[in-house]
Write a protein that holds these residues in place. Structure first.
Motif, short mmCIF file in Angstrom:
data_model
loop_
_atom_site.label_atom_id
_atom_site.label_comp_id
_atom_site.label_asym_id
_atom_site.label_seq_id
_atom_site.Cartn_x
_atom_site.Cartn_y
_atom_site.Cartn_z
N ASN A 23 30.96 18.53 63.45
CA ASN A 23 31.90 17.43 63.64
C ASN A 23 33.31 17.89 63.95
OD1 ASN A 23 29.86 15.60 63.17
ND2 ASN A 23 30.29 15.51 60.97
N ARG A 98 27.41 25.16 53.53
CA ARG A 98 26.93 24.30 54.61
C ARG A 98 27.17 24.95 55.96
NH1 ARG A 98 28.75 18.35 53.15
NH2 ARG A 98 27.69 18.15 51.14
N GLU A 101 24.46 27.30 56.55
CA GLU A 101 23.21 26.67 56.94
C GLU A 101 23.31 26.03 58.32
OE1 GLU A 101 23.19 24.46 53.45
OE2 GLU A 101 21.71 25.72 52.44
N LEU A 104 22.57 28.62 60.55
CA LEU A 104 21.17 29.05 60.48
C LEU A 104 20.26 28.18 61.32
CD1 LEU A 104 19.94 30.20 56.97
CD2 LEU A 104 19.42 31.17 59.19
N HIS A 105 20.62 26.92 61.43
CA HIS A 105 19.69 25.99 62.06
C HIS A 105 20.30 25.39 63.31
CE1 HIS A 105 17.81 26.62 58.29
NE2 HIS A 105 18.84 26.13 57.68
N SER A 106 21.08 26.18 64.01
CA SER A 106 21.80 25.62 65.14
C SER A 106 21.12 25.96 66.45
CB SER A 106 23.22 26.17 65.16
OG SER A 106 23.18 27.53 65.52
N GLY A 107 19.89 26.46 66.39
CA GLY A 107 19.20 26.73 67.64
C GLY A 107 19.75 27.93 68.38
N ARG A 112 21.85 32.81 64.57
CA ARG A 112 20.77 32.87 63.57
C ARG A 112 20.55 34.31 63.13
NH1 ARG A 112 16.59 29.64 65.23
NH2 ARG A 112 15.20 31.20 64.36
N HIS A 119 22.19 37.04 55.02
CA HIS A 119 21.24 36.67 53.98
C HIS A 119 20.54 37.91 53.43
CE1 HIS A 119 17.44 34.11 52.91
NE2 HIS A 119 18.06 34.55 51.85
N LEU A 120 20.07 38.72 54.35
CA LEU A 120 19.35 39.93 53.94
C LEU A 120 20.24 40.86 53.13
CD1 LEU A 120 17.09 40.87 56.97
CD2 LEU A 120 16.42 40.16 54.67
N LEU A 147 14.60 37.72 45.46
CA LEU A 147 14.28 36.61 46.34
C LEU A 147 14.12 35.32 45.55
CD1 LEU A 147 13.64 36.19 49.39
CD2 LEU A 147 11.24 36.24 48.78
N PHE A 150 17.42 34.07 44.09
CA PHE A 150 18.23 33.45 45.14
C PHE A 150 17.75 32.03 45.42
CE2 PHE A 150 19.76 32.68 49.39
CZ PHE A 150 21.00 33.31 49.40
N GLY A 151 16.45 31.87 45.50
CA GLY A 151 15.90 30.55 45.77
C GLY A 151 16.18 29.57 44.64
N GLN A 155 18.65 26.13 44.80
CA GLN A 155 18.24 24.76 44.47
C GLN A 155 19.16 24.14 43.45
OE1 GLN A 155 15.77 22.66 45.70
NE2 GLN A 155 15.91 24.20 47.31
N GLN A 158 22.38 23.24 45.39
CA GLN A 158 22.24 22.17 46.37
C GLN A 158 22.01 20.84 45.66
OE1 GLN A 158 19.45 22.95 49.45
NE2 GLN A 158 19.57 20.91 50.32
#
Lengths: 291, 291
Positions: A23, A98, A101, A104-107, A112, A119-120, A147, A150-151, A155, A158
């Motif tokens: 935005n 955010r 992320e 990460l998901h921006s194509g 990416r 992340h690694l 791992l 981190f997960g 959660q 988020q």
DNA sequence: AACTATTTTATACCGGTAGTCCAACCTTTT
DNA sequence: AAAAGGTTGGACTACCGGTATAAAATAGTT
């Protein structure tokens, strides 16, 4: 790193955090920073690259802070909590995450890949720290534990994005770390793991270690830029640091102790980012020689 | 649900999975589906809404499949593995999950809220299932366990996105479930939890329970659309189902057993989605009366 | 101070995007 | 046959990220 460029970065960061990456248009950044389009594209090749710079900076800040708080005090779970807290506080009010992320998901493949490496390296750090804190015998399970921790933590964050107090953050971190301990016990008892040790290491593309001599020079140069009131102590620190750095076997404990207050002299000064970058190099040298 | 609309949805889904959400333009969808822009905007108010429809459909498919595999066989960890596997296989080759995340971080508030509710309902389902599988005594810790399991599994999937075989998927799920059991034991022993039971429930905006009579009618109507070769058995099933549904106390075991093959009669038929929606309503009725 | 080199500015422009609008068309109902 | 209403294709808007460029400002050098 131009001072003007830093100004643009700050403006962009402000907007990204406030309105999100998608935005925020480049025009918004231009207005906020009071520059023209040409200038922006002088500094960055694209909007994405601008975002990468912001993240790189925050990663560096977090890394230095982690090393600094490790410099004084005993290692153990409590230090680990503090170090993890650093990353979370970095993502002020969960908003920086955010950006992570969004990238990460921006194509966009390039982005990416970059975020994947961030992340690694976070996972690699955590795996290493878990081995240090809980002993070598858990190393075969450290990668899995890192791992999963981190997960789990992701959660818990988020799910409650309305955390302002670091008390609340610490509480969750501590809870998750106790669970991680349970997981380590469980995996050890049953000798179960999915990942091999060192799974997250990607030294391949990590930059080469800076030379100590070079860093010593930079430190002296930095001290020269200090204002009168902190100049004297700054020069003292810098003199010691650079002399010690050029020794055959630097006394790393001493170096670490002195490095912290020296870096802090630059807090709030225009070349704070530059000072941080130099000291980040110093920490890398120190950690590599510790092994 | 128009048949043409379904055709558009399938085309969009194909493209989204292949090229990602951001990299698929509406024009691409129009070309793929062979429709015009006006038609597209007749069906959906925006590209985002189209994505929501796709996700809604896959959520429904997963829910029905989970209920169906639960209908035959004993409950236990093994069933839980299979049910979780359903969701993961749904996100074919981990690509649908990218759509989830693309939506989560797209800056669009409406979309984010929708995805949040999907996330929450998955967590609520998992919390409930954990309580069923591991007994009432772990219910105080089920919410935390669900959250952590979700986070752990997410990491194991994101980290190795090259999983094709469901063998490999099952292996990871089983590993994570065993860790979840360890977490439950650990939390029970120490009586520690952060979330209260039922934390994820958001019944507020869930649609009202469909009336059994209404569902019975729909089932009969559906059976009428079957082709000659399956028409007879379809009518038998439908007759039984609708009769039983209108009883005072429906025999839910029988209903579940018959519901599965009846729904499968529509696999591959044009009104397969409609049949699934109706049967989804049936399962909701059955589960609510089981309590 | 004068000349040069670099950076910055302002703006026009490009191709592409999501979404709007509407007249023409087709199909179904009356 | 006529009316109604959904469907169609495409022109159109506003905005996006990014490029190009000429003029203006600034810095560095002699």
């Amino acid at each position: 790193m131009n001072e003007r460029k830093q100004h643009v970065l700050n403006a962009a960061k402000r907007l990204f955090l406030e309105n999100g990456f998608a935005n925020t248009s480049i025009q918004n950044i231009l207005d906020e920073a009071g520059i023209s389009k040409g200038t922006f594209y002088n500094y960055f090749n694209s909007k994405n690259e601008c975002l990468i710079s912001i993240i790189e900076e925050s990663v560096e800040i977090a890394a230095v802070r982690r090393d600094e708080i490790a410099a004084d005090g005993q290692d153990g779970p409590e230090l680990l909590v503090e170090q993890i807290l650093v990353r979370l506080q970095m993502n002020r009010e969960q908003k920086l995450i955010r950006l992570y992320e969004a990238i990460l998901h921006s194509g966009d493949h390039e982005l990416r890949d970059y975020m994947k490496s961030v992340h690694l390296s976070e996972l690699a750090w955590l795996e290493q720290r878990l081995s240090e804190v809980y002993g070598e015998q858990i190393r075969p399970y450290a990668a899995d534990a890192a791992l999963m921790q981190f997960g789990m933590l992701g959660q818990y964050l988020q799910f409650a994005p309305d955390i302002t107090s670091s008390e609340e953050l610490s509480k969750r971190i501590r809870f998750v770390i106790r669970r991680t301990e349970a997981l380590l016990r469980d995996m050890t008892e049953n000798d179960e793991h999915l990942l091999e040790a060192g799974k997250f290491d990607i030294r391949a593309d990590s930059p080469p270690l800076p030379s100590p001599v070079r860093v010593a020079e930079e430190i002296l140069r930095l001290a020269d830029t200090l204002p009168p009131e902190s100049r004297d102590s700054g020069l003292e620190f810098a003199g010691f640091l650079s002399a010690e750095l050029e020794e055959e076997k630097p006394r790393s404990g001493l170096l670490k102790t002195v490095a912290v207050p020296f870096r802090k002299l630059f807090d709030g000064r225009p070349n704070e980012p530059e000072a941080r970058t130099v000291m980040s190099a110093l920490w890398r040298i120190l950690k590599s020689s510790d092994l």
